[in-house]
Enzyme design. Structure first.
Site, PDB file in Angstrom:
ATOM      1  N   LYS A   7      -4.693  -9.930  -7.261  1.00 47.68           N
ATOM      2  CA  LYS A   7      -5.928 -10.057  -6.477  1.00 47.68           C
ATOM      3  C   LYS A   7      -7.005  -9.124  -7.021  1.00 47.68           C
ATOM      4  O   LYS A   7      -6.695  -8.003  -7.438  1.00 47.68           O
ATOM      5  CB  LYS A   7      -5.577  -9.661  -5.037  1.00 47.68           C
ATOM      6  CG  LYS A   7      -6.588 -10.008  -4.005  1.00 47.68           C
ATOM      7  CD  LYS A   7      -6.160  -9.497  -2.634  1.00 47.68           C
ATOM      8  CE  LYS A   7      -6.183  -7.979  -2.546  1.00 47.68           C
ATOM      9  NZ  LYS A   7      -6.140  -7.428  -1.201  1.00 47.68           N
ATOM     10  N   LYS A  22       0.816  -1.218   0.000  1.00 44.55           N
ATOM     11  CA  LYS A  22       0.000   0.000   0.000  1.00 44.55           C
ATOM     12  C   LYS A  22       0.844   1.259   0.000  1.00 44.55           C
ATOM     13  O   LYS A  22       0.485   2.255  -0.611  1.00 44.55           O
ATOM     14  CB  LYS A  22      -0.939   0.019   1.203  1.00 44.55           C
ATOM     15  CG  LYS A  22      -2.110  -0.911   1.034  1.00 44.55           C
ATOM     16  CD  LYS A  22      -3.276  -0.452   1.893  1.00 44.55           C
ATOM     17  CE  LYS A  22      -4.497  -1.295   1.591  1.00 44.55           C
ATOM     18  NZ  LYS A  22      -5.606  -1.014   2.495  1.00 44.55           N
ATOM     19  N   LYS A  54     -10.664  -3.369  -4.997  1.00 47.15           N
ATOM     20  CA  LYS A  54     -11.395  -2.136  -5.315  1.00 47.15           C
ATOM     21  C   LYS A  54     -10.444  -1.028  -5.759  1.00 47.15           C
ATOM     22  O   LYS A  54     -10.864  -0.037  -6.338  1.00 47.15           O
ATOM     23  CB  LYS A  54     -12.282  -1.694  -4.153  1.00 47.15           C
ATOM     24  CG  LYS A  54     -11.618  -1.584  -2.815  1.00 47.15           C
ATOM     25  CD  LYS A  54     -12.646  -1.445  -1.687  1.00 47.15           C
ATOM     26  CE  LYS A  54     -12.135  -2.043  -0.392  1.00 47.15           C
ATOM     27  NZ  LYS A  54     -13.173  -2.341   0.579  1.00 47.15           N
TER      28      LYS A  54
HETATM   29  P1  TYM Z   1     -10.405  -5.371   3.354  1.00 50.66           P
HETATM   30  O1  TYM Z   1     -11.374  -4.272   3.615  1.00 50.66           O
HETATM   31  O2  TYM Z   1      -9.286  -5.125   2.407  1.00 50.66           O
HETATM   32  O3  TYM Z   1     -11.168  -6.669   2.869  1.00 50.66           O
HETATM   33  C1  TYM Z   1     -12.286  -7.172   3.601  1.00 50.66           C
HETATM   34  C2  TYM Z   1     -12.316  -8.682   3.534  1.00 50.66           C
HETATM   35  O4  TYM Z   1     -12.427  -9.106   2.169  1.00 50.66           O
HETATM   36  C3  TYM Z   1     -11.403 -10.046   1.881  1.00 50.66           C
HETATM   37  N1  TYM Z   1     -10.986  -9.864   0.487  1.00 50.66           N
HETATM   38  C4  TYM Z   1     -10.877 -10.868  -0.378  1.00 50.66           C
HETATM   39  N2  TYM Z   1     -11.108 -12.185  -0.257  1.00 50.66           N
HETATM   40  C5  TYM Z   1     -10.901 -12.966  -1.346  1.00 50.66           C
HETATM   41  N3  TYM Z   1     -10.488 -12.465  -2.551  1.00 50.66           N
HETATM   42  C6  TYM Z   1     -10.247 -11.150  -2.716  1.00 50.66           C
HETATM   43  N4  TYM Z   1      -9.856 -10.660  -3.901  1.00 50.66           N
HETATM   44  C7  TYM Z   1     -10.447 -10.275  -1.597  1.00 50.66           C
HETATM   45  N5  TYM Z   1     -10.315  -8.937  -1.413  1.00 50.66           N
HETATM   46  C8  TYM Z   1     -10.643  -8.707  -0.128  1.00 50.66           C
HETATM   47  C9  TYM Z   1     -10.273  -9.691   2.840  1.00 50.66           C
HETATM   48  O5  TYM Z   1      -9.391 -10.782   3.038  1.00 50.66           O
HETATM   49  C10 TYM Z   1     -11.053  -9.342   4.084  1.00 50.66           C
HETATM   50  O6  TYM Z   1     -11.415 -10.506   4.795  1.00 50.66           O
HETATM   51  N6  TYM Z   1      -7.495  -5.360   7.414  1.00 50.66           N
HETATM   52  C11 TYM Z   1      -8.795  -5.737   6.893  1.00 50.66           C
HETATM   53  C12 TYM Z   1      -9.958  -5.153   7.665  1.00 50.66           C
HETATM   54  C13 TYM Z   1      -9.913  -5.391   9.148  1.00 50.66           C
HETATM   55  C14 TYM Z   1     -10.168  -6.629   9.793  1.00 50.66           C
HETATM   56  C15 TYM Z   1     -10.049  -6.356  11.183  1.00 50.66           C
HETATM   57  C16 TYM Z   1     -10.479  -7.911   9.326  1.00 50.66           C
HETATM   58  C17 TYM Z   1      -9.657  -4.476  10.104  1.00 50.66           C
HETATM   59  N7  TYM Z   1      -9.748  -5.030  11.321  1.00 50.66           N
HETATM   60  C18 TYM Z   1     -10.224  -7.363  12.118  1.00 50.66           C
HETATM   61  C19 TYM Z   1     -10.652  -8.911  10.291  1.00 50.66           C
HETATM   62  C20 TYM Z   1     -10.536  -8.644  11.674  1.00 50.66           C
HETATM   63  C21 TYM Z   1      -8.885  -5.282   5.455  1.00 50.66           C
HETATM   64  O7  TYM Z   1      -8.241  -4.359   5.041  1.00 50.66           O
HETATM   65  O8  TYM Z   1      -9.825  -5.925   4.733  1.00 50.66           O
END
Ligand code: TYM
Length: 345
Positions: A207, A124, A210
């Site tokens: 991957k 990032k 968004k």
């Molecule tokens: P974020 O917002 O990037 O993504 C949210 C969730 O979606 C999953 N994900 C995917 N799974 C499969 N294929 C993909 N292409 C894909 N893109 C996104 C992510 O693995 C995630 O589960 N750090 C986290 C948010 C967070 C969090 C937490 C998660 C903050 N605190 C505590 C779990 C527990 C994040 O940036 O997810």
């Protein structure tokens, strides 16, 4: 609350926590890798808490009005996908201040060396890491606090969050060790199913995200049926037909991705899908996938649009969720403060 510090065998209530950043629209990756699995855990023997992590979102610049909109839209996406505010606690992170308060303690537990190894920060921050926010660097310590302020035992996520969950365990272990307690549980990551890593429709080595500049690389949960069908029709593939076993997909990332998406959307295994489509050409498979995706996703996007017409209702659900959440987080934070040595009334 089941836990007492300083005992040798603490038993923790089976509790699920997970979060998604409200930093733009939801993608099919978020849906299959996370939300769809949140729904099935809600139906199993867990307390479930799902969160729009707005404090995490601002680690990179967010327009304030858009952040409000995106947070409500994400809440609408959760509800439209089957997360019930009656069965799960649904919150936006900033309304539960104990996340940030425990996050500070974890900033003091996590080591610089651990944080410097985080691949998501490197991705990032890119080449200009000196200009990244301090919040982006410290992000995984706040994520550990999100989870541990509930003593959550299970965290369903996509594959890309695995390293952050390992860090969460490291932070819990170091806290427990340094303060001679077993206050925090060793949380289990739950990374399961055919779609733990949904890939870009334009490049099977990247991957689905968004933040990809190409909208054609992803399916957004708000895409119309026509757009979904067009994106799948144009998805990159290779000239061969489909194999009849999963092994035949090993060196074919784009084909594997489309099969994985089909499997996850239809709740089948990859081999079940290949039993049906083995030998078929993409000319046959892609329209079937497009029909399936539209059938599964259109009702969700219609319901999201309906819910977005009543933002006050969404805000009410989040306010109630915050109240329920704080029944769990306030006592856990108080105990954490006591353990660390903070005077409080
Ligand atoms: P974020 O917002 O990037 O993504 C949210 C969730 O979606 C999953 N994900 C995917 N799974 C499969 N294929 C993909 N292409 C894909 N893109 C996104 C992510 O693995 C995630 O589960 N750090 C986290 C948010 C967070 C969090 C937490 C998660 C903050 N605190 C505590 C779990 C527990 C994040 O940036 O997810």
């Amino acid at each position: 609350m089941s836990e007492t510090p300083n005992t040798t065998s603490t038993v923790f209530t089976p509790r699920v926590f997970s979060g998604i950043q409200p930093s733009g629209g939801l993608t099919l990756g978020n849906y299959l890798g996370a939300i769809k699995r949140f729904v099935s855990m809600q139906e199993a023997a867990f307390e479930t808490i799902y969160c729009m992590v707005d404090l995490h979102a601002i680690t990179v610049w967010q327009d304030p009005k858009e952040l409000v909109h995106n947070t409500r839209e994400l809440a609408a996406g959760f509800i439209a996908s089957g997360i019930s505010p009656e069965k799960s606690i649904l919150i936006n992170q900033s309304q539960v201040p104990e996340h940030a308060q425990l996050g500070w303690i974890f900033n003091c537990v996590a080591r610089m060396g651990w944080m410097q190894r985080m691949t998501q920060f490197k991705d990032k921050a890119g080449k200009n890491a000196q200009n990244a926010s301090l919040g982006l660097f410290g992000y995984p310590a706040l994520m550990a606090a999100d989870i541990l302020v509930y003593h959550a035992t299970h965290v369903p996520v996509g594959e890309d969050q695995k390293q952050h969950l390992e860090l969460t365990r490291d932070i819990a272990a170091k806290f427990n060790h340094d303060y001679e307690t077993n206050f925090f549980p060793m949380t289990e990551p739950v990374i399961e199913g055919a779609a733990t890593r949904v890939m870009s429709l334009r490049d099977g080595s990247k991957k689905m995200s968004k933040s990809d500049p190409s909208d054609a690389s992803r399916i957004n949960m708000t895409d119309t049926a026509d757009t979904i069908a067009k994106k799948i029709r144009k998805a990159k593939t290779d000239p061969d037909g489909l194999p009849s076993e999963a092994k035949g997909l090993e060196l074919r990332p784009e084909a594997r991705n489309l099969i994985n998406i089909y499997a996850a959307l239809s709740d089948q295994s990859v081999n079940q899908v290949l039993t049906e489509y083995g030998g078929a050409q993409f000319g046959t498979f892609k329209p079937a996938l497009a029909d399936l995706a539209v059938a599964k996703l259109s009702p969700i996007s219609d319901e999201m649009a309906r819910l977005m017409n009543e933002p006050a209702e969404i805000d009410k659900i989040l306010a109630r969720g915050a109240q329920q959440a704080r029944e769990i987080t306030v006592p856990i934070l108080k105990k954490a403060y006591d353990i660390v040595g903070m005077i409080r009334a």
